[in-house]
Motif scaffolding. Structure first.
Motif, PDB file in Angstrom:
ATOM      1  N   ILE A 343       0.808  -1.225   0.000  1.00  0.00           N
ATOM      2  CA  ILE A 343       0.000   0.000   0.000  1.00  0.00           C
ATOM      3  C   ILE A 343       0.835   1.265   0.000  1.00  0.00           C
ATOM      4  N   PHE A 344       2.172   1.137   0.159  1.00  0.00           N
ATOM      5  CA  PHE A 344       3.015   2.320   0.293  1.00  0.00           C
ATOM      6  C   PHE A 344       3.992   2.465  -0.872  1.00  0.00           C
ATOM      7  N   VAL A 345       4.415   3.689  -1.078  1.00  0.00           N
ATOM      8  CA  VAL A 345       5.465   4.016  -2.043  1.00  0.00           C
ATOM      9  C   VAL A 345       6.601   4.671  -1.260  1.00  0.00           C
ATOM     10  N   LEU A 346       7.791   4.103  -1.341  1.00  0.00           N
ATOM     11  CA  LEU A 346       8.930   4.596  -0.575  1.00  0.00           C
ATOM     12  C   LEU A 346       9.532   5.828  -1.252  1.00  0.00           C
ATOM     13  N   LYS A 347       9.694   6.903  -0.476  1.00  0.00           N
ATOM     14  CA  LYS A 347      10.280   8.139  -1.001  1.00  0.00           C
ATOM     15  C   LYS A 347      11.290   8.687   0.008  1.00  0.00           C
ATOM     16  N   ASP A 348      12.536   8.776  -0.426  1.00  0.00           N
ATOM     17  CA  ASP A 348      13.621   9.163   0.476  1.00  0.00           C
ATOM     18  C   ASP A 348      13.487  10.581   1.001  1.00  0.00           C
ATOM     19  N   SER A 349      12.951  11.476   0.202  1.00  0.00           N
ATOM     20  CA  SER A 349      12.981  12.895   0.572  1.00  0.00           C
ATOM     21  C   SER A 349      11.676  13.422   1.134  1.00  0.00           C
ATOM     22  N   ILE A 350      10.680  12.577   1.315  1.00  0.00           N
ATOM     23  CA  ILE A 350       9.388  13.054   1.796  1.00  0.00           C
ATOM     24  C   ILE A 350       9.484  13.518   3.249  1.00  0.00           C
ATOM     25  N   GLN A 351       8.761  14.585   3.581  1.00  0.00           N
ATOM     26  CA  GLN A 351       8.792  15.165   4.933  1.00  0.00           C
ATOM     27  C   GLN A 351       7.556  14.698   5.710  1.00  0.00           C
ATOM     28  N   TYR A 575      -0.406   0.776  10.504  1.00  0.00           N
ATOM     29  CA  TYR A 575       0.499   1.926  10.606  1.00  0.00           C
ATOM     30  C   TYR A 575      -0.117   3.150   9.932  1.00  0.00           C
ATOM     31  N   ARG A 576      -0.768   2.929   8.798  1.00  0.00           N
ATOM     32  CA  ARG A 576      -1.400   4.053   8.109  1.00  0.00           C
ATOM     33  C   ARG A 576      -2.472   4.693   8.988  1.00  0.00           C
ATOM     34  N   SER A 577      -3.238   3.869   9.674  1.00  0.00           N
ATOM     35  CA  SER A 577      -4.272   4.407  10.580  1.00  0.00           C
ATOM     36  C   SER A 577      -3.630   5.124  11.763  1.00  0.00           C
ATOM     37  N   PHE A 578      -2.555   4.550  12.302  1.00  0.00           N
ATOM     38  CA  PHE A 578      -1.835   5.160  13.430  1.00  0.00           C
ATOM     39  C   PHE A 578      -1.273   6.518  13.021  1.00  0.00           C
ATOM     40  N   ARG A 579      -0.702   6.585  11.845  1.00  0.00           N
ATOM     41  CA  ARG A 579      -0.120   7.851  11.389  1.00  0.00           C
ATOM     42  C   ARG A 579      -1.190   8.920  11.233  1.00  0.00           C
ATOM     43  N   ARG A 580      -2.346   8.533  10.689  1.00  0.00           N
ATOM     44  CA  ARG A 580      -3.423   9.493  10.530  1.00  0.00           C
ATOM     45  C   ARG A 580      -3.898  10.003  11.898  1.00  0.00           C
ATOM     46  N   LEU A 581      -4.012   9.084  12.874  1.00  0.00           N
ATOM     47  CA  LEU A 581      -4.471   9.455  14.214  1.00  0.00           C
ATOM     48  C   LEU A 581      -3.475  10.372  14.918  1.00  0.00           C
ATOM     49  N   PRO A 593       1.140  18.816   3.990  1.00  0.00           N
ATOM     50  CA  PRO A 593       0.443  17.906   3.072  1.00  0.00           C
ATOM     51  C   PRO A 593       1.389  16.878   2.436  1.00  0.00           C
ATOM     52  N   TYR A 594       0.924  15.656   2.307  1.00  0.00           N
ATOM     53  CA  TYR A 594       1.639  14.618   1.561  1.00  0.00           C
ATOM     54  C   TYR A 594       0.647  13.528   1.208  1.00  0.00           C
ATOM     55  N   ASP A 595       0.971  12.746   0.202  1.00  0.00           N
ATOM     56  CA  ASP A 595       0.111  11.660  -0.249  1.00  0.00           C
ATOM     57  C   ASP A 595       0.121  10.557   0.808  1.00  0.00           C
ATOM     58  N   PRO A 596      -1.059  10.084   1.239  1.00  0.00           N
ATOM     59  CA  PRO A 596      -1.107   9.052   2.290  1.00  0.00           C
ATOM     60  C   PRO A 596      -0.372   7.763   1.950  1.00  0.00           C
ATOM     61  N   LYS A 597      -0.128   7.513   0.673  1.00  0.00           N
ATOM     62  CA  LYS A 597       0.565   6.273   0.303  1.00  0.00           C
ATOM     63  C   LYS A 597       2.080   6.415   0.379  1.00  0.00           C
ATOM     64  N   ASP A 598       2.582   7.641   0.519  1.00  0.00           N
ATOM     65  CA  ASP A 598       4.025   7.866   0.549  1.00  0.00           C
ATOM     66  C   ASP A 598       4.592   7.531   1.925  1.00  0.00           C
ATOM     67  N   LEU A 599       5.788   6.960   1.923  1.00  0.00           N
ATOM     68  CA  LEU A 599       6.399   6.473   3.155  1.00  0.00           C
ATOM     69  C   LEU A 599       7.865   6.870   3.210  1.00  0.00           C
ATOM     70  N   HIS A 600       8.271   7.440   4.343  1.00  0.00           N
ATOM     71  CA  HIS A 600       9.676   7.791   4.575  1.00  0.00           C
ATOM     72  C   HIS A 600      10.454   6.518   4.926  1.00  0.00           C
ATOM     73  N   PRO A 601      11.740   6.404   4.545  1.00  0.00           N
ATOM     74  CA  PRO A 601      12.507   5.199   4.872  1.00  0.00           C
ATOM     75  C   PRO A 601      12.525   4.861   6.357  1.00  0.00           C
ATOM     76  N   LEU A 602      12.572   5.865   7.221  1.00  0.00           N
ATOM     77  CA  LEU A 602      12.582   5.576   8.659  1.00  0.00           C
ATOM     78  C   LEU A 602      11.223   5.059   9.128  1.00  0.00           C
ATOM     79  N   GLU A 603      10.163   5.437   8.439  1.00  0.00           N
ATOM     80  CA  GLU A 603       8.845   4.856   8.736  1.00  0.00           C
ATOM     81  C   GLU A 603       8.821   3.388   8.330  1.00  0.00           C
ATOM     82  N   LEU A 604       9.439   3.098   7.206  1.00  0.00           N
ATOM     83  CA  LEU A 604       9.502   1.701   6.768  1.00  0.00           C
ATOM     84  C   LEU A 604      10.243   0.852   7.795  1.00  0.00           C
ATOM     85  N   ASP A 605      11.301   1.412   8.407  1.00  0.00           N
ATOM     86  CA  ASP A 605      12.023   0.685   9.459  1.00  0.00           C
ATOM     87  C   ASP A 605      11.094   0.310  10.601  1.00  0.00           C
ATOM     88  N   VAL A 606      10.238   1.247  11.005  1.00  0.00           N
ATOM     89  CA  VAL A 606       9.302   1.000  12.105  1.00  0.00           C
ATOM     90  C   VAL A 606       8.323  -0.114  11.735  1.00  0.00           C
TER      91      VAL A 606
END
Length: 900
Positions: A343-351, A575-581, A593-606
């Motif tokens: 469900i996610f797209v990994l993006k290194d530079s997303i904030q 995780y997506r629900s947790f992040r939204r909450l 603002p960012y696309d809900p499907k985008d994921l930071h590499p450190l989020e992927l680690d979690v």
């Protein structure tokens, strides 16, 4: 150095014995290589069909190991000679080789064997042999064999005893010739010249070796403290800390080499290794995985493994950046692929993270992990309650049993809860299958009706679906997509009639579920648009309500069809629900603002750590491991297949605690062998591990060892490094130079007020030529620049200036190793972790302070400590204020400073 007659005779005997042994061992090794017959099934006394293939495979492995040992011994027969004395005064000589010795030599032992420790012990040390006999080290020689046209030699041999040395002998063969020449001649002049030559060939102390090629120094014999770490048991959780050049990575490599050789494991370790191999089918020799923070360091370490005769493929040595993507994409379906899933797209530079999440990764992970466990349990409770409230007995009875199993369950008891629920899996599967068959029949009947009325119905629907704009429905706004995960996993066609059938079934189900739960479909969703297109070609309202109610029961029941798989695979959605909450609460995540499907590499680690620990909690239970083939637990096999007998990490502080915990979770739970090394002062990431306490979170029983003797730097550069740590407020370290080693060098060179590239290049060219004059050849040399964009321009400009002296300068983009050993190489400073060179030039360090204010002192320290003897630093304007106090430790050029 002057030698007494007794010293000469002693060294003569020692040199003669040593070279004779080289000759004999190498001859036998070469003979074995020529005559070795491949071991085959015929050597087995009897053949058991159940164990035939593993036994034959093991024979092949033994055959390969033997050949590799013979090849090593043929070129390097021994690496140390030790004379010991027992309590009765009887002396014995041991020779130590790098690998398993050939037979026929009672005094030749592998360094990996317990007796090999003798080579690392200082003179006067006591040692207890395996049979209990106590001996004392009286003499020790470190050997460097070399096969010459006129026979074997040992170059730069270091000899030390309670009477001699330490001394360095340039050549044992030449020394024997010189001693013989001095003894045989009666001519006074010839005798005088022979003695003079002999005196020059024996150097007091230990000569520092010059780094002539890029790579880890070959250190066949570890020092006393490194050796102690090297021999610790297999099932240890270890961290080696130490300043640059203390041999941390070398110790790690040597330890792995020993632990992969089952001949040097104790009996209990062999039993565990054999048991694990029988379970997962992986050979212990290949069951290891090492992580490095950069691609350059990965290549660098891979070469060092080859020298240690440890096969290290790209599969064994990985960067975490590449490995986590592979896990998330191909194993756990966290990241999207072209074929679907994730469900996610990994993006290194997303904030997507705020400073609190970046600076406090452990509380952030803990918050999510506890929340998702609670959410999963609550989801199961709600589903069981809905089933238990059904009017249908075939639904109500299992629902009540499931509710009873969940009564009193807590987040910490999840593994026990899942074991209890596993008992109900078959009953629930039967229930879901029956209900699904009924609802599918009604929906397919509707589809047949439409096709009978309109033969082109599917083609028209397919055309409509193809016309829908991609992205009209996001997962976040489409509740029906969330519920669709409850349905059976099938291969979803992308286009054509088959895709139209699947879309029709999905939309009708979503419409029915929405009515039964008294809500409407999201207008932005694909399902809503298909229902709108269908118009009155849907189920009648009574049928829709009936199907919807059944689907809601199926949705609840399906949560218990494979609860383990649901628990593991549902982590990313939770995780997506947790992040939204938490984002709404202003915790961990910024409100940008960012696309809900985008994921930071450190989020992927979690997300990955949550999955790995959840699966690990279950696989640590013997009852589950025994029944891993059962449907209830089969989904855990993919995690079991990831486990390695040994996990190793180089430059551990560059990884976050969460990343290190992910790596630790890959260590087989029956062995839990985890070995890391690093230096907190060299951390080059803002999110990296900052303290021993962070590591204790990964493993509470982490054993931390510190190595304090640095072998890389000269006295001058070592003093500069220590002063730099003090100036920038780094972590103070106990660092000393090795005893008896000639560690004198030159001060670091400094160029200031050089904003123009031409002046910098000319200064660099002068310094490179100076080094070649000093050394007699061009040693391993590197230039570090502040960005990738500067690599090629500096290399090209300097190459042009040095062309008249045939010195080649090579650009190394993205940290890739290019060129040859005698080339000057240019790197972006971000890629220089863990490597070492004889000479290093650091360009525009005041610009570096502006570019990387948070990590400037780390880059500065790491960059300057890559040099062994020669360090040159340039500034566009002046030394950064942070190290202004160190100005007196620099000189403008080397030749003039040596003459003054």
């Amino acid at each position: 150095m002057d030698l007494t007659l007794q010293d000469k005779q002693h060294i003569k005997v020692m040199a003669g014995e040593t070279l004779d042994l080289f000759e004999q061992v190498a001859a036998i090794a070469k003979s074995n290589l020529r005559g070795t017959r491949t071991l085959g099934p015929d050597v087995l006394a009897s053949i058991n069909t159940l164990t035939y293939v593993p036994a034959v495979n093991r024979l092949g492995q033994i055959d390969q190991e033997n050949r590799e040992c013979y090849q090593v011994l043929a070129s390097e027969p021994a690496i140390a000679r030790i004379v010991v004395e027992d309590e009765e005064g009887e002396q014995r000589t041991y020779y130590v080789c790098r690998t398993t010795p050939v037979s026929g030599f009672g005094n030749l032992a592998s360094y990996r064997a317990p007796v090999g420790r003798l080579a690392s012990l200082p003179i006067g040390s006591k040692f207890t042999l395996p049979k209990g006999k106590v001996i004392e080290v009286r003499e020790r020689a470190q050997l460097r064999p070399l096969s010459c046209t006129d026979g074997w030699d040992s170059r730069d041999t270091v000899i030390e005893s309670d009477l001699i040395g330490p001394v360095t002998i340039e050549s044992l063969r030449a020394l024997l010739i010189d001693i013989a020449g001095a003894e045989l001649t009666e001519d006074f002049l010839e005798q005088f010249l022979a003695e003079e030559k002999l005196r020059a060939s024996v150097i007091e102390g230990v000569r520092r070796s010059i780094i002539t090629k890029m790579g880890l120094r070959d250190q066949p014999i570890l020092d006393q403290y490194q050796d102690e770490i090297f021999r610790l048991p297999l099932d240890k959780r270890l961290l080696i800390l130490g300043a640059p050049g203390t041999g941390k990575t070398t110790t790690l490599i040597r330890r792995l080499g020993q632990k992969l050789d089952t001949a040097f494991l104790d009996e209990d370790e062999r039993l565990i290794v054999d048991s694990v191999g029988a379970t997962n089918g992986a050979a212990h020799a290949s069951s290891w995985l090492m992580f490095t923070p950069t691609e350059l360091l990965r290549q660098y370490v891979q070469e060092a493994f080859a020298r240690e005769n440890v096969p290290a493929s790209d599969r064994h040595i990985r960067t975490w950046h590449d490995y986590r993507r592979e896990l998330a994409r191909n194993v756990f379906s966290v990241l999207r692929t072209a074929s679907g899933g994730g469900i996610f797209v990994l993006k290194d530079s997303i904030q997507t993270l705020n400073a609190d999440a970046l600076g406090r990764p452990i509380p952030w992970f803990t918050d999510f992990n506890e929340w998702q466990r609670y959410a999963f349990l609550q989801e199961l409770r709600d589903a069981a309650r809905l089933l238990g409230e059904s009017e249908a007995p075939e639904v109500k009875e299992p629902g009540q049993r499931l509710s009873s199993s969940l009564h009193g369950a807590t987040e910490s008891s999840l593994p026990s809860v899942l074991e209890t629920l596993a008992v109900e899996v078959v009953n629930v599967q039967d229930l879901v299958s029956g209900l699904k068959a009924s609802t599918d029949s009604k929906i397919k009947g509707l589809l047949n009706l439409q096709m009978n009325r309109n033969k082109g119905f599917l083609d028209e629907l397919a055309g409509f679906i193809d016309g829908l704009q991609q992205g009209q429905a996001t997962e976040l706004e489409d509740q029906d997509d969330l519920e669709a995960e409850e349905e059976e996993e099938v291969s979803v066609p992308q286009t054509g009639r088959a895709a139209a059938v699947m879309a029709f079934m999905k939309a009708i189900r979503a419409h029915a579920r929405a009515q039964a739960s008294k809500r409407t479909l999201s207008k932005a969703s694909r399902n809503a648009k298909i229902i709108e297109w269908l118009g009155d070609r849907t189920l009648s309202e009574p049928d829709r309500l009936d199907v919807g109610k059944s689907l809601l029961v199926q949705t609840s029941a399906r949560k218990f069809v494979n609860p383990v798989k649901r628990y593991i695979d549902g982590v990313s959605r939770r995780y997506r629900s947790f992040r939204r909450l938490r984002r709404e609460e202003g915790v961990w995540y910024p409100d940008n603002p960012y696309d809900p499907k985008d994921l930071h590499p450190l989020e992927l680690d979690v997300v990955l750590l949550t999955i790995l620990r959840a699966a690990g909690d279950l696989l640590s239970r013997p009852s589950i491991l025994r029944n891993i083939e059962a449907p209830a637990w089969n989904s855990l096999k993919r995690v079991l297949g990831l486990y390695s007998n040994q996990i190793l990490v180089d430059e551990a502080p560059d990884f976050s605690p969460v990343q290190l915990a992910c790596m630790a979770a890959l260590a087989h739970p029956s062995i839990r062998s985890f070995f890391a090394c690093g230096d907190f002062n060299q951390r080059l990431t803002t999110w990296g591990t900052r303290s021993a306490e962070d590591l204790k979170w990964v493993y509470p029983d982490f054993e931390i060892k510190e190595i304090t003797v640095t072998y890389r730097q000269s006295r001058q550069l070592n003093e500069l490094a220590r002063a730099m740590i003090h100036a920038v407020g780094g972590m103070e370290q106990k660092v000393s130079l090795p005893m008896h080693v000639d560690s004198e060098g030159v001060a670091a060179a400094l160029l200031e007020s050089a904003p123009e590239r031409t002046s910098v290049v000319n200064w660099l060219a002068d310094r490179v030529r100076e080094i070649e004059r000093f050394v007699g050849q061009l040693p391993s040399t590197a230039i570090f620049v502040n960005s990738e964009a500067e690599v090629a321009p500096i290399a090209d400009a300097l190459n042009a200036v040095l062309a008249e002296h045939n010195i080649q300068v090579v650009a190394c983009p993205q940290g890739r190793v290019m060129g040859h050993d005698n080339d000057v190489r240019v790197f972006d400073v971000r890629h220089i972790k863990g490597v070492e060179f004889e000479a290093v030039f650091f360009i525009a360090i005041d610009g570096l302070a502006t570019m990387y204010p948070e990590l400037f002192e780390k880059y500065l320290y790491v960059g300057t400590t890559r040099a062994a003897t020669y360090l040159g630093v340039t500034c566009e304007y002046a030394l950064p204020p942070l190290i202004e106090t160190l100005r007196s430790m620099f000189v403008p050029e080397w030749e003039k400073s040596l003459c003054s």
